[in-house]
Design a protein around this motif. Sequence first.
Motif, PDB file in Angstrom:
ATOM      1  N   ALA A 206       0.851  -1.192   0.000  1.00 45.89           N
ATOM      2  CA  ALA A 206       0.000   0.000   0.000  1.00 45.89           C
ATOM      3  C   ALA A 206       0.889   1.245   0.000  1.00 45.89           C
ATOM      4  N   ASN A 207       0.273   2.390   0.107  1.00 47.36           N
ATOM      5  CA  ASN A 207       1.027   3.653   0.226  1.00 47.36           C
ATOM      6  C   ASN A 207       0.229   4.541   1.173  1.00 47.36           C
ATOM      7  N   ASP A 208       0.706   4.650   2.385  1.00 40.71           N
ATOM      8  CA  ASP A 208      -0.077   5.209   3.490  1.00 40.71           C
ATOM      9  C   ASP A 208      -0.113   6.744   3.464  1.00 40.71           C
ATOM     10  N   PRO A 209      -1.273   7.351   3.175  1.00 35.83           N
ATOM     11  CA  PRO A 209      -1.357   8.819   3.165  1.00 35.83           C
ATOM     12  C   PRO A 209      -1.323   9.430   4.558  1.00 35.83           C
ATOM     13  N   ILE A 210      -1.614   8.640   5.594  1.00 36.33           N
ATOM     14  CA  ILE A 210      -1.538   9.172   6.957  1.00 36.33           C
ATOM     15  C   ILE A 210      -0.095   9.516   7.316  1.00 36.33           C
ATOM     16  N   VAL A 211       0.848   8.665   6.896  1.00 40.96           N
ATOM     17  CA  VAL A 211       2.262   8.949   7.150  1.00 40.96           C
ATOM     18  C   VAL A 211       2.677  10.243   6.445  1.00 40.96           C
ATOM     19  N   ALA A 212       2.235  10.389   5.206  1.00 40.40           N
ATOM     20  CA  ALA A 212       2.545  11.609   4.456  1.00 40.40           C
ATOM     21  C   ALA A 212       1.920  12.830   5.116  1.00 40.40           C
ATOM     22  N   GLY A 213       0.679  12.661   5.600  1.00 37.35           N
ATOM     23  CA  GLY A 213      -0.005  13.768   6.277  1.00 37.35           C
ATOM     24  C   GLY A 213       0.685  14.161   7.567  1.00 37.35           C
ATOM     25  N   ALA A 214       1.146  13.176   8.311  1.00 36.44           N
ATOM     26  CA  ALA A 214       1.853  13.458   9.560  1.00 36.44           C
ATOM     27  C   ALA A 214       3.147  14.214   9.281  1.00 36.44           C
ATOM     28  N   HIS A 215       3.826  13.825   8.204  1.00 41.93           N
ATOM     29  CA  HIS A 215       5.050  14.530   7.846  1.00 41.93           C
ATOM     30  C   HIS A 215       4.743  15.976   7.458  1.00 41.93           C
ATOM     31  N   PHE A 216       3.642  16.190   6.744  1.00 44.20           N
ATOM     32  CA  PHE A 216       3.228  17.537   6.347  1.00 44.20           C
ATOM     33  C   PHE A 216       3.014  18.421   7.582  1.00 44.20           C
ATOM     34  N   ILE A 217       2.343  17.879   8.599  1.00 41.60           N
ATOM     35  CA  ILE A 217       2.068  18.654   9.813  1.00 41.60           C
ATOM     36  C   ILE A 217       3.366  19.105  10.477  1.00 41.60           C
ATOM     37  N   THR A 218       4.344  18.212  10.520  1.00 43.28           N
ATOM     38  CA  THR A 218       5.626  18.566  11.125  1.00 43.28           C
ATOM     39  C   THR A 218       6.394  19.558  10.254  1.00 43.28           C
ATOM     40  N   ALA A 219       6.388  19.311   8.952  1.00 43.29           N
ATOM     41  CA  ALA A 219       7.205  20.114   8.042  1.00 43.29           C
ATOM     42  C   ALA A 219       6.745  21.565   7.981  1.00 43.29           C
ATOM     43  N   ILE A 220       5.437  21.807   8.019  1.00 47.21           N
ATOM     44  CA  ILE A 220       4.981  23.194   7.851  1.00 47.21           C
ATOM     45  C   ILE A 220       5.342  24.070   9.057  1.00 47.21           C
ATOM     46  N   GLN A 221       5.640  23.431  10.197  1.00 44.66           N
ATOM     47  CA  GLN A 221       6.065  24.246  11.341  1.00 44.66           C
ATOM     48  C   GLN A 221       7.441  24.860  11.117  1.00 44.66           C
ATOM     49  N   THR A 222       8.219  24.263  10.201  1.00 46.04           N
ATOM     50  CA  THR A 222       9.525  24.852   9.895  1.00 46.04           C
ATOM     51  C   THR A 222       9.379  26.149   9.092  1.00 46.04           C
ATOM     52  N   ILE A 223       8.214  26.372   8.515  1.00 43.79           N
ATOM     53  CA  ILE A 223       7.990  27.659   7.834  1.00 43.79           C
ATOM     54  C   ILE A 223       8.123  28.790   8.851  1.00 43.79           C
ATOM     55  N   PHE A 286       7.000  10.757  -0.831  1.00 43.54           N
ATOM     56  CA  PHE A 286       6.137   9.639  -0.431  1.00 43.54           C
ATOM     57  C   PHE A 286       5.398   9.002  -1.602  1.00 43.54           C
ATOM     58  N   GLY A 287       5.551   9.528  -2.786  1.00 45.04           N
ATOM     59  CA  GLY A 287       4.887   8.933  -3.943  1.00 45.04           C
ATOM     60  C   GLY A 287       3.377   9.052  -3.894  1.00 45.04           C
ATOM     61  N   VAL A 288       2.881  10.109  -3.270  1.00 45.68           N
ATOM     62  CA  VAL A 288       1.436  10.324  -3.174  1.00 45.68           C
ATOM     63  C   VAL A 288       1.052  11.480  -4.098  1.00 45.68           C
ATOM     64  N   LYS A 289      -0.241  11.652  -4.265  1.00 41.79           N
ATOM     65  CA  LYS A 289      -0.752  12.772  -5.056  1.00 41.79           C
ATOM     66  C   LYS A 289      -1.456  13.740  -4.109  1.00 41.79           C
ATOM     67  N   CYS A 290      -1.057  15.008  -4.145  1.00 46.17           N
ATOM     68  CA  CYS A 290      -1.639  16.011  -3.241  1.00 46.17           C
ATOM     69  C   CYS A 290      -2.418  17.057  -4.029  1.00 46.17           C
ATOM     70  N   ASP A 291      -3.533  17.484  -3.475  1.00 39.81           N
ATOM     71  CA  ASP A 291      -4.244  18.644  -4.019  1.00 39.81           C
ATOM     72  C   ASP A 291      -4.431  19.656  -2.891  1.00 39.81           C
ATOM     73  N   LEU A 292      -3.787  20.803  -3.054  1.00 44.25           N
ATOM     74  CA  LEU A 292      -3.792  21.850  -2.030  1.00 44.25           C
ATOM     75  C   LEU A 292      -4.648  23.020  -2.498  1.00 44.25           C
ATOM     76  N   ALA A 293      -5.666  23.343  -1.710  1.00 48.37           N
ATOM     77  CA  ALA A 293      -6.467  24.552  -1.940  1.00 48.37           C
ATOM     78  C   ALA A 293      -6.062  25.568  -0.876  1.00 48.37           C
ATOM     79  N   TYR A 294      -5.478  26.673  -1.310  1.00 48.91           N
ATOM     80  CA  TYR A 294      -4.942  27.674  -0.382  1.00 48.91           C
ATOM     81  C   TYR A 294      -5.572  29.017  -0.708  1.00 48.91           C
TER      82      TYR A 294
END
Length: 406
Positions: A206-223, A286-294
């Motif tokens: 499989a390819n777990d989007p929760i892992v990718a999402g958790a990484h996103f939450i951590t990464a955006i704090q570095t902004i 992570f080899g996932v597909k993201c769609d960001l609405a900002y």
Amino acid sequence: MREQLMRMLQERKDEMIEIRRYLHQYPEISFHEGNTAEYIARFYEGKDADIECNVGNGYGIVVTIKGGKPGNTIALRADFDALAIKEETDLPFKSKNEGMMHACGHDGHTAYLMVLADCLIQLRSSLKGTIKIIHQHAEETPPGGAKSIVESGILDDVDHIFGVHLMPNEPAGTVGHHSGYSMAGRSSFKLGIQGAGGHGSSPHLANDPIVAGAHFITAIQTIISRRLNPFDAGVVTVGSFDGKGSRNVIKDRVELEGDARYMSVEARETIESEMHRIVTGIEAEFGVKCDLAYENDYPPLYNHPEITEFVRANLERVDDTDIKQVIEFPKFSGSEDFAYYLEKIPGTFFFIGCKPKGVEKAYFNHHPKFEIDEDALLVAAQAVGEVVCSYNEHYHVQLAESVESS
């Protein structure tokens, strides 16, 4: 004119309270304030002023008071929408509209300005220039009402603009001011992450989007910690992570929602660009597909220093038993669509204390138990009335020249 206006406001304090209580009983949420707008419009029927309804992208109302003498044009604004909150107070005039509440003081804003406007209409022969009264819809919900009212062109001739907000962190009688960037801008985002579902026993298939999402939450704090100027302010929050499923099943897709707050246009641009960069990196990593609405909802609110100083100096020198203290408020990380007016028109947005009597710590705006000290309505009317009088009597020319030179 000042003495006459202040006397009229004192005599109509009970009317302000009556209007506020009526509006409190019948709150309407953003873009659905038809009955409230009709109530406001009826108040001005037959008065010596021009009224325009349905201004902007909703139920905005602009009342134009033409003075008897030449001069500048200023605008005064109050918002009138409520929130989708179930009221939990014991007020005898609590909300009768289920699931809606005036939990941010907009009922008080509208009440004070209606009475102040009526008094100014009666004194119009003594006024220099023109006063535009803005009763604004939909402050609480982006895209808000202010931006569309500005874009309508109805304020193109306005030289300066003033607004106030009730705040329960100080008692009635307190007027707060802050120069420069004073309230945060706000952006909202929604991120969908598409992975590949599977069984928890075989994550390699499989390819777990929760892992990718958790990484996103951590990464955006570095902004905030590594991309913003350390002397600038910003915050990024993920308030929703929809990843619920079965304990042993890897989900196909997750969705996250959040917002960003910032105190400058530069910070807004940095946060947005970095958010897109991080999402692109997560797709690759992570080899996932993201769609960001900002979406950039409201800009940071910038109070013009010259005009803010004009307000402070004039309110500090007034001899008024109801205005007890004029103090500097700290920057506030909440957002306010009055910022759209200030992007186009020099002005200032100041604060009126409304902490209920006998309370050590008041419930803050947007709380289901939010209450105000109704003495604050008269303080708001008097404070804005004093600004109008000072502008009218002494500063309409000098202030305009000072703002232009700066």
